[in-house]
Design a protein around this motif. Structure first.
Motif, PDB file in Angstrom:
ATOM      1  N   CYS A  38       0.944 -10.472   4.929  1.00 35.55           N
ATOM      2  CA  CYS A  38       2.259 -10.033   5.391  1.00 35.55           C
ATOM      3  C   CYS A  38       2.211 -10.031   6.926  1.00 35.55           C
ATOM      4  N   TYR A  74      -5.932  -1.420  11.740  1.00 34.92           N
ATOM      5  CA  TYR A  74      -4.881  -0.915  10.852  1.00 34.92           C
ATOM      6  C   TYR A  74      -3.498  -1.099  11.502  1.00 34.92           C
ATOM      7  N   PRO A  75      -2.564  -1.770  10.801  1.00 34.41           N
ATOM      8  CA  PRO A  75      -1.215  -1.945  11.373  1.00 34.41           C
ATOM      9  C   PRO A  75      -0.487  -0.615  11.342  1.00 34.41           C
ATOM     10  N   PHE A 111       0.813  -1.230   0.000  1.00 39.96           N
ATOM     11  CA  PHE A 111       0.000   0.000   0.000  1.00 39.96           C
ATOM     12  C   PHE A 111       0.838   1.266   0.000  1.00 39.96           C
ATOM     13  N   CYS A 147      -1.411  -5.061   4.276  1.00 44.94           N
ATOM     14  CA  CYS A 147      -0.786  -3.914   3.610  1.00 44.94           C
ATOM     15  C   CYS A 147       0.229  -4.274   2.554  1.00 44.94           C
ATOM     16  N   GLY A 165       2.405   2.097  11.932  1.00 40.96           N
ATOM     17  CA  GLY A 165       3.788   2.508  12.135  1.00 40.96           C
ATOM     18  C   GLY A 165       3.768   4.019  12.234  1.00 40.96           C
ATOM     19  N   GLY A 166       4.001   4.685  11.070  1.00 41.85           N
ATOM     20  CA  GLY A 166       3.871   6.142  11.014  1.00 41.85           C
ATOM     21  C   GLY A 166       2.415   6.587  11.012  1.00 41.85           C
ATOM     22  N   GLY A 167       1.523   5.678  10.658  1.00 39.31           N
ATOM     23  CA  GLY A 167       0.084   5.958  10.767  1.00 39.31           C
ATOM     24  C   GLY A 167      -0.538   6.700   9.594  1.00 39.31           C
ATOM     25  N   LYS A 185      -2.717   7.731   0.418  1.00 41.69           N
ATOM     26  CA  LYS A 185      -3.199   6.689   1.333  1.00 41.69           C
ATOM     27  C   LYS A 185      -4.684   6.869   1.658  1.00 41.69           C
TER      28      LYS A 185
HETATM   29  C1  LIG Z   1       3.482  -3.860   5.297  1.00 42.26           C
HETATM   30  C2  LIG Z   1       3.358  -2.625   6.122  1.00 42.26           C
HETATM   31  N1  LIG Z   1       2.328  -2.505   6.962  1.00 42.26           N
HETATM   32  C3  LIG Z   1       2.150  -1.393   7.716  1.00 42.26           C
HETATM   33  C4  LIG Z   1       3.042  -0.336   7.672  1.00 42.26           C
HETATM   34  C5  LIG Z   1       2.782   0.881   8.507  1.00 42.26           C
HETATM   35  O1  LIG Z   1       2.139   1.859   7.735  1.00 42.26           O
HETATM   36  P1  LIG Z   1       1.873   3.343   8.253  1.00 42.26           P
HETATM   37  O2  LIG Z   1       3.157   4.090   8.095  1.00 42.26           O
HETATM   38  O3  LIG Z   1       0.767   3.891   7.401  1.00 42.26           O
HETATM   39  O4  LIG Z   1       1.462   3.246   9.687  1.00 42.26           O
HETATM   40  C6  LIG Z   1       4.148  -0.425   6.828  1.00 42.26           C
HETATM   41  C7  LIG Z   1       5.124   0.660   6.772  1.00 42.26           C
HETATM   42  O5  LIG Z   1       6.285   0.483   6.426  1.00 42.26           O
HETATM   43  C8  LIG Z   1       4.307  -1.579   6.023  1.00 42.26           C
HETATM   44  O6  LIG Z   1       5.348  -1.720   5.174  1.00 42.26           O
END
Ligand SMILES: Cc1ncc(COP(=O)(O)O)c(C=O)c1O
Length: 401
Positions: free
Chosen positions: A345, A233-234, A108, A375, A236-238, A212
């Motif tokens: 994943c 929602y997984p 994504f 994602c 990270g940076g969000g 996004k």
């Molecule tokens: C497979 C996968 N899932 C989730 C994320 C986190 O995404 P977000 O930065 O939108 O929180 C990432 C970020 O690298 C990712 O590669």
């Protein structure tokens, strides 16, 4: 083009959308604002429904200037898959997965980066740089190379091999750094100051979030202009969580959906859960998580510049933040692959593990219509070896196979 201006997500201060911008003077992300009132009268749901199912069907809600072509590698609408077997076993009435692994570069991150690079091209940017946990760097490399923008990328030394290789192969220069993604981010920040690179880090430019955002636009249309009860929602940076929250507000403002919102659930790994800690502590910001570790490398983000935006969306939606262990992530990945034939994943598997945990602790009801986010394609990650062999020169006992 319906863009009116850029706005500081903290102070509301306005910025010119006609030139390259980074963070606001307050050091916070800039959000793209549109004349939604004008758009409301001009466009109907049917307009979008009749267009080709790609990300670009949403062009009135995207920032690309009129006449500027998108830098596209073909961004299809991604499918929503129903997990009937695993869902039924958990007693759930409707468990859905939005499978983002079908996008170019297999994740994504393509949505955000195709938007950032298209805008970069339109605004005359020549050199983009980025810290990455893998997938974002791969998407930046692919899109920037496809339109002749130079790219320099920094990733933690233990980033999955496939990501480092695809970044380099797709025309970027990539460096493995002995640190985590925020350490890589500091190098990009210094390169911006000293060498004039454009900093393409998560939320440090205004356009990845707009790309996004299309996840939210798309899923609402796919559900018949409705939203699920809960989104896992997984995080990270969000960017995706913040982007979808923005998408739902914009869809309501143009009259396509009503007031109903999904409860937004930020899923993190137990070894790196700054949002969960801040959510539970009731704070507005999430301090750095030390010694971050997890097999779900995409969500190994110790500190996020958009922390307050993630926490705000989670709280406004009456959702929550939840952490799952690596053991549960692995078990979830196995379970869904074996029972549904869908290879998630690790980050996507984390959402399934979090869903099961939330059913058990009662934060989600069996009757809820739930959307998980996968994602990236599971094929990008190391898979378990298979040791079973068959000697074709020996008699085969077919009944025992
Ligand atoms: C497979 C996968 N899932 C989730 C994320 C986190 O995404 P977000 O930065 O939108 O929180 C990432 C970020 O690298 C990712 O590669």
């Amino acid at each position: 083009m319906f863009v009116t201006h850029l706005e500081c997500s903290l102070t509301g201060e306005r910025y010119d959308a006609g030139k390259a911008q980074g963070l606001s003077t307050a050091g916070k992300p800039l959000l793209v604002r549109y004349d939604l009132e004008a758009l409301r009268g001009k466009i109907t749901r049917k307009t979008f429904e009749e267009r080709e199912p790609t990300m670009w069907k949403w062009r009135e809600l995207l920032p690309l200037p009129d006449g500027a072509p998108p830098v596209s590698l073909g961004e299809p609408q991604t499918p929503i898959i129903s997990l009937d077997r695993t869902g039924a076993r958990a007693g759930a009435s409707k468990l859905l997965v939005k499978d983002e692994g079908r996008l170019p570069t297999g994740s994504f991150k393509a949505r955000g980066l195709v938007m950032a690079v298209s805008m970069g091209k339109a605004l005359g940017i020549k050199h983009m740089a980025m810290p990455t946990n893998g997938n974002a760097g791969a998407a930046l490399a692919a899109y920037a190379t496809s339109c002749g923008i130079k790219t320099t990328i920094f990733c933690p030394a233990d980033t999955p091999e496939v990501n480092v290789s695809e970044i380099e192969l797709q025309g970027a220069t990539v460096y493995r750094v002995n640190g985590l993604i925020d350490d890589c981010g500091k190098i990009v920040g210094e390169g911006k100051a000293k060498a004039g690179w454009f900093d393409t880090s998560t939320l440090k430019e205004p356009y990845r979030i707009e790309g996004k955002k299309t996840m939210g636009l798309e899923l609402a249309e796919q559900l018949g202009w409705d939203v699920p009860d809960v989104i896992f929602y997984p995080t990270g940076g969000g960017t995706g969580l913040i982007g979808m929250w923005k998408a739902f507000a914009e869809l309501e403002a143009i009259g396509f959906i009503g007031k109903k919102r999904p409860r937004m659930v930020a899923v993190q790994a137990a070894g790196c859960a700054p949002m969960v800690r801040a959510f539970e502590a009731g704070t507005e910001h999430a301090p750095r998580w030390e010694d971050a570790h997890t097999i779900a490398s995409g969500i190994r983000v110790p500190q996020a510049v958009g922390d307050f935006l993630i926490l705000r969306a989670v709280r406004e939606s009456k959702g929550f933040a939840i952490a799952v262990t690596d053991e549960k992530i692995s078990a979830a990945l196995n379970e869904v692959a074996r029972e549904e034939g869908l290879l998630l994943c690790p980050e996507g598997a984390a959402t399934y593990a979090a869903y099961r945990q939330s059913l058990d602790d009662g934060r989600v009801a069996k009757s809820d219509r739930v959307m998980l986010f996968n994602c990236a394609t599971g094929l990008k990650y190391p898979l378990p070896p298979v040791t079973r062999t068959l000697d074709r020169f020996k008699p085969i006992d077919y009944a025992s196979l």
